[in-house]
Design a protein around this motif. Sequence first.
Motif, PDB file in Angstrom:
ATOM      1  N   ALA A 156      -4.703   1.813  -3.953  1.00 22.60           N
ATOM      2  CA  ALA A 156      -4.638   2.754  -2.837  1.00 22.60           C
ATOM      3  C   ALA A 156      -5.062   4.130  -3.339  1.00 22.60           C
ATOM      4  CB  ALA A 156      -3.232   2.815  -2.268  1.00 22.60           C
ATOM      5  N   CYS A 157      -5.924   4.805  -2.579  1.00 22.15           N
ATOM      6  CA  CYS A 157      -6.298   6.179  -2.889  1.00 22.15           C
ATOM      7  C   CYS A 157      -5.654   7.110  -1.878  1.00 22.15           C
ATOM      8  CB  CYS A 157      -7.813   6.350  -2.868  1.00 22.15           C
ATOM      9  SG  CYS A 157      -8.586   5.754  -4.386  1.00 22.15           S
ATOM     10  N   ILE A 158      -5.146   8.220  -2.400  1.00 18.93           N
ATOM     11  CA  ILE A 158      -4.467   9.209  -1.585  1.00 18.93           C
ATOM     12  C   ILE A 158      -5.102  10.563  -1.868  1.00 18.93           C
ATOM     13  CG2 ILE A 158      -2.248  10.261  -0.999  1.00 18.93           C
ATOM     14  CD1 ILE A 158      -2.199   7.192  -3.162  1.00 18.93           C
ATOM     15  N   ASP A 159      -5.553  11.242  -0.823  1.00 14.24           N
ATOM     16  CA  ASP A 159      -6.172  12.544  -0.956  1.00 14.24           C
ATOM     17  C   ASP A 159      -5.109  13.617  -0.765  1.00 14.24           C
ATOM     18  OD1 ASP A 159      -9.176  11.882  -1.175  1.00 14.24           O
ATOM     19  OD2 ASP A 159      -8.458  10.632   0.479  1.00 14.24           O
ATOM     20  N   VAL A 160      -4.969  14.503  -1.767  1.00 11.19           N
ATOM     21  CA  VAL A 160      -3.958  15.556  -1.699  1.00 11.19           C
ATOM     22  C   VAL A 160      -4.572  16.904  -2.065  1.00 11.19           C
ATOM     23  CG1 VAL A 160      -2.084  13.936  -2.272  1.00 11.19           C
ATOM     24  CG2 VAL A 160      -3.182  15.262  -4.087  1.00 11.19           C
ATOM     25  N   ASN A 161      -3.919  17.944  -1.594  1.00  8.51           N
ATOM     26  CA  ASN A 161      -4.218  19.302  -2.028  1.00  8.51           C
ATOM     27  C   ASN A 161      -2.926  19.847  -2.601  1.00  8.51           C
ATOM     28  OD1 ASN A 161      -5.408  21.720  -2.534  1.00  8.51           O
ATOM     29  ND2 ASN A 161      -5.392  22.439  -0.416  1.00  8.51           N
TER      30      ASN A 161
ATOM     31  N   TYR B  34       0.843  -1.194   0.000  1.00  3.36           N
ATOM     32  CA  TYR B  34       0.000   0.000   0.000  1.00  3.36           C
ATOM     33  C   TYR B  34       0.878   1.243   0.000  1.00  3.36           C
ATOM     34  CZ  TYR B  34       1.071   0.338   4.994  1.00  3.36           C
ATOM     35  OH  TYR B  34       1.719   0.452   6.196  1.00  3.36           O
ATOM     36  N   VAL B  35       0.277   2.384  -0.308  1.00  4.53           N
ATOM     37  CA  VAL B  35       0.993   3.648  -0.256  1.00  4.53           C
ATOM     38  C   VAL B  35       0.972   4.131   1.187  1.00  4.53           C
ATOM     39  CG1 VAL B  35       1.052   6.050  -1.039  1.00  4.53           C
ATOM     40  CG2 VAL B  35       0.485   4.214  -2.656  1.00  4.53           C
ATOM     41  N   SER B  36       2.168   4.248   1.763  1.00  7.16           N
ATOM     42  CA  SER B  36       2.273   4.659   3.163  1.00  7.16           C
ATOM     43  C   SER B  36       2.424   6.169   3.323  1.00  7.16           C
ATOM     44  CB  SER B  36       3.433   3.926   3.835  1.00  7.16           C
ATOM     45  OG  SER B  36       4.623   4.096   3.096  1.00  7.16           O
ATOM     46  N   SER B  37       3.012   6.848   2.304  1.00 11.19           N
ATOM     47  CA  SER B  37       3.082   8.303   2.369  1.00 11.19           C
ATOM     48  C   SER B  37       3.126   8.894   0.959  1.00 11.19           C
ATOM     49  CB  SER B  37       4.290   8.759   3.190  1.00 11.19           C
ATOM     50  OG  SER B  37       5.487   8.492   2.510  1.00 11.19           O
ATOM     51  N   PRO B  38       2.427  10.036   0.760  1.00 14.14           N
ATOM     52  CA  PRO B  38       1.459  10.569   1.701  1.00 14.14           C
ATOM     53  C   PRO B  38       0.455   9.473   2.073  1.00 14.14           C
ATOM     54  CG  PRO B  38       1.540  11.908  -0.321  1.00 14.14           C
ATOM     55  CD  PRO B  38       2.415  10.737  -0.529  1.00 14.14           C
ATOM     56  N   ALA B  39      -0.080   9.567   3.271  1.00 19.63           N
ATOM     57  CA  ALA B  39      -0.911   8.488   3.815  1.00 19.63           C
ATOM     58  C   ALA B  39      -2.128   8.207   2.933  1.00 19.63           C
ATOM     59  CB  ALA B  39      -1.360   8.822   5.225  1.00 19.63           C
ATOM     60  N   SER B  40      -2.172   6.979   2.391  1.00 26.56           N
ATOM     61  CA  SER B  40      -3.350   6.536   1.633  1.00 26.56           C
ATOM     62  C   SER B  40      -4.515   6.382   2.601  1.00 26.56           C
ATOM     63  CB  SER B  40      -3.056   5.208   0.938  1.00 26.56           C
ATOM     64  OG  SER B  40      -2.764   4.213   1.898  1.00 26.56           O
ATOM     65  N   ARG B  41      -5.687   6.192   2.064  1.00 30.88           N
ATOM     66  CA  ARG B  41      -6.865   6.009   2.911  1.00 30.88           C
ATOM     67  C   ARG B  41      -6.684   4.818   3.838  1.00 30.88           C
ATOM     68  NH1 ARG B  41     -11.975   7.700  -1.051  1.00 30.88           N
ATOM     69  NH2 ARG B  41     -11.327   9.889  -1.226  1.00 30.88           N
TER      70      ARG B  41
ATOM     71  N   LYS C 143      -8.414  -1.383   8.836  1.00 34.39           N
ATOM     72  CA  LYS C 143      -7.431  -0.871   9.795  1.00 34.39           C
ATOM     73  C   LYS C 143      -6.442  -1.946  10.234  1.00 34.39           C
ATOM     74  CE  LYS C 143     -10.390  -1.379  13.841  1.00 34.39           C
ATOM     75  NZ  LYS C 143     -11.156  -0.654  14.832  1.00 34.39           N
ATOM     76  N   TYR C 144      -6.851  -3.206  10.118  1.00 34.95           N
ATOM     77  CA  TYR C 144      -5.976  -4.308  10.522  1.00 34.95           C
ATOM     78  C   TYR C 144      -5.087  -4.812   9.391  1.00 34.95           C
ATOM     79  CZ  TYR C 144      -9.305  -4.341  14.340  1.00 34.95           C
ATOM     80  OH  TYR C 144     -10.098  -3.967  15.389  1.00 34.95           O
ATOM     81  N   GLU C 145      -5.446  -4.493   8.158  1.00 40.75           N
ATOM     82  CA  GLU C 145      -4.688  -5.024   7.030  1.00 40.75           C
ATOM     83  C   GLU C 145      -4.668  -4.040   5.858  1.00 40.75           C
ATOM     84  OE1 GLU C 145      -6.675  -8.524   5.293  1.00 40.75           O
ATOM     85  OE2 GLU C 145      -8.173  -8.276   6.849  1.00 40.75           O
ATOM     86  N   PRO C 146      -4.001  -2.901   6.042  1.00 40.62           N
ATOM     87  CA  PRO C 146      -3.981  -1.894   4.980  1.00 40.62           C
ATOM     88  C   PRO C 146      -3.334  -2.379   3.683  1.00 40.62           C
ATOM     89  CG  PRO C 146      -2.325  -1.403   6.640  1.00 40.62           C
ATOM     90  CD  PRO C 146      -3.166  -2.533   7.184  1.00 40.62           C
ATOM     91  N   GLN C 147      -2.552  -3.417   3.758  1.00 37.12           N
ATOM     92  CA  GLN C 147      -1.846  -3.958   2.600  1.00 37.12           C
ATOM     93  C   GLN C 147      -2.693  -4.907   1.761  1.00 37.12           C
ATOM     94  OE1 GLN C 147      -1.236  -4.747   5.802  1.00 37.12           O
ATOM     95  NE2 GLN C 147      -1.569  -6.941   5.897  1.00 37.12           N
ATOM     96  N   SER C 148      -3.965  -5.108   2.111  1.00 34.36           N
ATOM     97  CA  SER C 148      -4.763  -6.167   1.490  1.00 34.36           C
ATOM     98  C   SER C 148      -5.815  -5.697   0.493  1.00 34.36           C
ATOM     99  CB  SER C 148      -5.446  -6.997   2.584  1.00 34.36           C
ATOM    100  OG  SER C 148      -4.471  -7.646   3.366  1.00 34.36           O
TER     101      SER C 148
ATOM    102  N   LYS D   3     -16.018  10.477   4.047  1.00 32.44           N
ATOM    103  CA  LYS D   3     -15.629   9.854   5.305  1.00 32.44           C
ATOM    104  C   LYS D   3     -14.713  10.718   6.181  1.00 32.44           C
ATOM    105  CE  LYS D   3     -14.521   5.381   7.175  1.00 32.44           C
ATOM    106  NZ  LYS D   3     -15.671   5.352   8.066  1.00 32.44           N
ATOM    107  N   GLY D   4     -14.202  11.802   5.690  1.00 36.48           N
ATOM    108  CA  GLY D   4     -13.314  12.636   6.507  1.00 36.48           C
ATOM    109  C   GLY D   4     -11.848  12.294   6.343  1.00 36.48           C
ATOM    110  N   TRP D   5     -11.469  11.850   5.155  1.00 39.39           N
ATOM    111  CA  TRP D   5     -10.074  11.506   4.891  1.00 39.39           C
ATOM    112  C   TRP D   5      -9.199  12.733   5.089  1.00 39.39           C
ATOM    113  CZ3 TRP D   5     -10.038   6.595   5.067  1.00 39.39           C
ATOM    114  CH2 TRP D   5     -11.074   5.847   4.516  1.00 39.39           C
TER     115      TRP D   5
END
Length: 171
Positions: A164-169, A34-41, A56-61, A86-88
């Motif tokens: 993996a989805c990553i929210d950026v500005n 998974y994408v760890s940074s910037p923090a993916s959802r 939350k238990y398996e972000p890599q799955s 959801k407030g990402w």
Amino acid sequence: MSLRRRIAAVAAGVLAAPLVTVALPSAPAFAHGYVSSPASRQAQCARGLVPCGDIKYEPQSVEGPKGLRSCNGGVARFAELNDNSKGWKVASTGQTVTFNWTFTARHRTANYEYYVGGRRVGYFDGGMQQPPATVSHTVNLGATGRQTVLAIWNIGDTSNAFYACIDVNAS
């Protein structure tokens, strides 16, 4: 112990081994990346930044068939990753962003793709090689403002990909 008893004990062990192997519970698969940074959802869920279910238990799955364009990779139990309300947490970035993948199982890699609004903004060939434990890609998003980036790791040795989805500005 007599020779006959030893032979009988060895024969019993050889015959019982397949039954024991089938009867024992198997260890869970610790897949994959998974994408760890910037923090993916899913990374945000794992860090407790956003309340989430099983992810939350398996972000890599977040693994599904290649070719999808969804944050949850088509996995119903991770559907909340598709919920834009959801407030990402949104990472403040420049228009050019470095995405860091973390792998817990390293498959041969066909390629990595990055999408914004259905448009591919990044492509990196994996050379059908097994990646190191972490991989970084620098991508020019092509626009500024609030965006959701879909990052895809296309596996070379299966028909699946990791999403993996990553929210950026981007400024």
